[in-house]
Motif scaffolding. Structure first.
Motif, PDB file in Angstrom:
ATOM      1  N   ASP A 115      52.533  28.733  52.612  1.00  0.00           N
ATOM      2  CA  ASP A 115      53.092  28.975  51.274  1.00  0.00           C
ATOM      3  C   ASP A 115      51.996  29.329  50.272  1.00  0.00           C
ATOM      4  N   GLY A 116      51.020  30.112  50.728  1.00  0.00           N
ATOM      5  CA  GLY A 116      49.967  30.611  49.854  1.00  0.00           C
ATOM      6  C   GLY A 116      48.747  29.738  49.725  1.00  0.00           C
ATOM      7  N   ASP A 117      48.803  28.510  50.242  1.00  0.00           N
ATOM      8  CA  ASP A 117      47.667  27.592  50.143  1.00  0.00           C
ATOM      9  C   ASP A 117      46.905  27.533  51.465  1.00  0.00           C
ATOM     10  N   THR A 118      45.579  27.484  51.372  1.00  0.00           N
ATOM     11  CA  THR A 118      44.746  27.402  52.574  1.00  0.00           C
ATOM     12  C   THR A 118      45.056  26.121  53.344  1.00  0.00           C
ATOM     13  N   THR A 119      45.245  26.265  54.646  1.00  0.00           N
ATOM     14  CA  THR A 119      45.563  25.134  55.513  1.00  0.00           C
ATOM     15  C   THR A 119      44.327  24.742  56.310  1.00  0.00           C
ATOM     16  N   GLU A 120      43.977  23.466  56.272  1.00  0.00           N
ATOM     17  CA  GLU A 120      42.855  22.985  57.076  1.00  0.00           C
ATOM     18  C   GLU A 120      43.297  22.904  58.536  1.00  0.00           C
ATOM     19  N   ILE A 121      42.533  23.537  59.419  1.00  0.00           N
ATOM     20  CA  ILE A 121      42.858  23.508  60.845  1.00  0.00           C
ATOM     21  C   ILE A 121      41.596  23.183  61.640  1.00  0.00           C
ATOM     22  N   THR A 122      41.790  22.592  62.810  1.00  0.00           N
ATOM     23  CA  THR A 122      40.651  22.285  63.672  1.00  0.00           C
ATOM     24  C   THR A 122      40.117  23.577  64.285  1.00  0.00           C
ATOM     25  N   GLU A 123      38.883  23.528  64.759  1.00  0.00           N
ATOM     26  CA  GLU A 123      38.301  24.704  65.397  1.00  0.00           C
ATOM     27  C   GLU A 123      39.057  25.062  66.672  1.00  0.00           C
ATOM     28  N   GLU A 124      39.588  24.056  67.344  1.00  0.00           N
ATOM     29  CA  GLU A 124      40.375  24.311  68.550  1.00  0.00           C
ATOM     30  C   GLU A 124      41.635  25.110  68.215  1.00  0.00           C
ATOM     31  N   LYS A 125      42.319  24.708  67.131  1.00  0.00           N
ATOM     32  CA  LYS A 125      43.515  25.444  66.722  1.00  0.00           C
ATOM     33  C   LYS A 125      43.153  26.831  66.201  1.00  0.00           C
ATOM     34  N   ARG A 126      42.034  26.929  65.497  1.00  0.00           N
ATOM     35  CA  ARG A 126      41.606  28.234  64.990  1.00  0.00           C
ATOM     36  C   ARG A 126      41.386  29.210  66.150  1.00  0.00           C
ATOM     37  N   ALA A 127      40.761  28.706  67.216  1.00  0.00           N
ATOM     38  CA  ALA A 127      40.526  29.550  68.393  1.00  0.00           C
ATOM     39  C   ALA A 127      41.844  29.949  69.049  1.00  0.00           C
ATOM     40  N   ALA A 128      42.796  29.011  69.116  1.00  0.00           N
ATOM     41  CA  ALA A 128      44.096  29.305  69.727  1.00  0.00           C
ATOM     42  C   ALA A 128      44.869  30.331  68.901  1.00  0.00           C
ATOM     43  N   TYR A 129      44.866  30.179  67.580  1.00  0.00           N
ATOM     44  CA  TYR A 129      45.565  31.138  66.715  1.00  0.00           C
ATOM     45  C   TYR A 129      44.909  32.516  66.810  1.00  0.00           C
ATOM     46  N   THR A 130      43.581  32.532  66.889  1.00  0.00           N
ATOM     47  CA  THR A 130      42.857  33.800  67.005  1.00  0.00           C
ATOM     48  C   THR A 130      43.242  34.523  68.291  1.00  0.00           C
ATOM     49  N   ARG A 131      43.273  33.790  69.402  1.00  0.00           N
ATOM     50  CA  ARG A 131      43.666  34.399  70.679  1.00  0.00           C
ATOM     51  C   ARG A 131      45.082  34.947  70.605  1.00  0.00           C
ATOM     52  N   SER A 132      45.967  34.184  69.980  1.00  0.00           N
ATOM     53  CA  SER A 132      47.373  34.571  69.916  1.00  0.00           C
ATOM     54  C   SER A 132      47.578  35.842  69.092  1.00  0.00           C
ATOM     55  N   VAL A 133      46.965  35.895  67.907  1.00  0.00           N
ATOM     56  CA  VAL A 133      47.091  37.085  67.059  1.00  0.00           C
ATOM     57  C   VAL A 133      46.449  38.288  67.739  1.00  0.00           C
ATOM     58  N   ASN A 134      45.240  38.096  68.242  1.00  0.00           N
ATOM     59  CA  ASN A 134      44.511  39.198  68.859  1.00  0.00           C
ATOM     60  C   ASN A 134      45.240  39.740  70.083  1.00  0.00           C
TER      61      ASN A 134
END
Length: 255
Positions: free
Chosen positions: A99-118
């Motif tokens: 909803d427009g606000d930066t969400t704190e995420i773990t590095e593990e989740k960041r890597a998973a989201y990156t793989r998914s988008v890419n």
């Protein structure tokens, strides 16, 4: 300087200008490079290094912007409580907004989201990515798939620049006549690993770019040698898992 010397210098200059100059010959393209270049041209994807597109995949919206290597991919979806979740991936990494606000995420989740988008963007724009610097291409030979002859190309990735999935293995089958990419298969190791085979369907052109959907299949034994997967497909021995359907596709090629 006397007239005789001037005449000799002028004569030498004229001869130098009129003589054929030795130029370094361009190295001829390898067979595999020629196949990939012709496939990218047939798919109308030569301009994707300076382009924008958007699509919807499984009710999730994606966008792509690339300006000669400076890129931004986004994914927009609605979570279970109705919040808008936006993932923005660019040369600096990935951030998530809720909803427009930066969400704190773990590095593990960041890597998973990156793989998914890419992953969605990578598969959608194939075969364009096959000229990336980290790609190692090998021409395997000709292969018959469902009664047609194809060029079979194997792709692996250099560890440097190949991302987390550098040890994945891909196979591509390009029509020998028009160089369309009709089939692909891949062996992956992230998220538990596995093997998939994709058959292109619903081919259509948007702004001159060939867009395809896919039937997604897998072998019973995902530990098999991927080099034999086309034979299983020909024999009807692959299991259909799903369909990859790209909807609401829009393209802008920035020339």
């Amino acid at each position: 300087m006397n007239l005789k010397t001037s005449a000799l210098l002028l004569s030498a200059f004229v001869m130098a200008c009129s003589s054929p100059q030795k130029t370094e010959k361009a190295k001829p393209k390898s067979k595999v490079q020629e196949i990939v270049d012709k496939a990218i041209a047939f798919h109308g994807m030569e301009g994707l290094n300076k382009a924008e597109f958007s699509l919807t995949f499984r009710n999730i919206d994606y966008t792509y912007k690339n300006n000669n290597g400076m890129f931004e991919y986004t994914r927009t979806q609605t979570d279970s409580i109705g919040q808008t979740v936006l993932d923005i991936m660019n040369n600096n990494g990935l951030v998530r907004l809720t909803d427009g606000d930066t969400t704190e995420i773990t590095e593990e989740k960041r890597a998973a989201y990156t793989r998914s988008v890419n992953s969605v963007i990578y598969f959608f724009r194939l075969p364009f990515g096959l000229n990336d610097a980290a790609v190692n291409k090998t021409y395997v030979g000709e292969k018959e798939v469902k009664g047609k002859t194809y060029y079979e190309v194997k792709v692996t990735f250099a560890q440097e620049g190949g991302g987390e999935d550098f040890d994945d293995v891909f196979l591509y089958w390009f029509d020998k006549e028009d160089y369309s990419m009709d089939y692909l298969a891949y062996l992956y190791h992230t998220d538990g690993g596995g093997m998939r085979f994709r058959e292109a369907i619903n081919a259509r052109r948007i702004e001159g770019v060939l867009i395809q959907d896919y039937v997604n299949l897998k072998p019973e034994d995902e530990r098999m040698d991927i080099m034999n997967i086309a034979e299983l497909y020909n024999a009807g021995e692959l299991e259909v898992l799903s369909q990859i359907i790209n909807e609401d596709v829009k393209f802008t090629l920035n020339k």
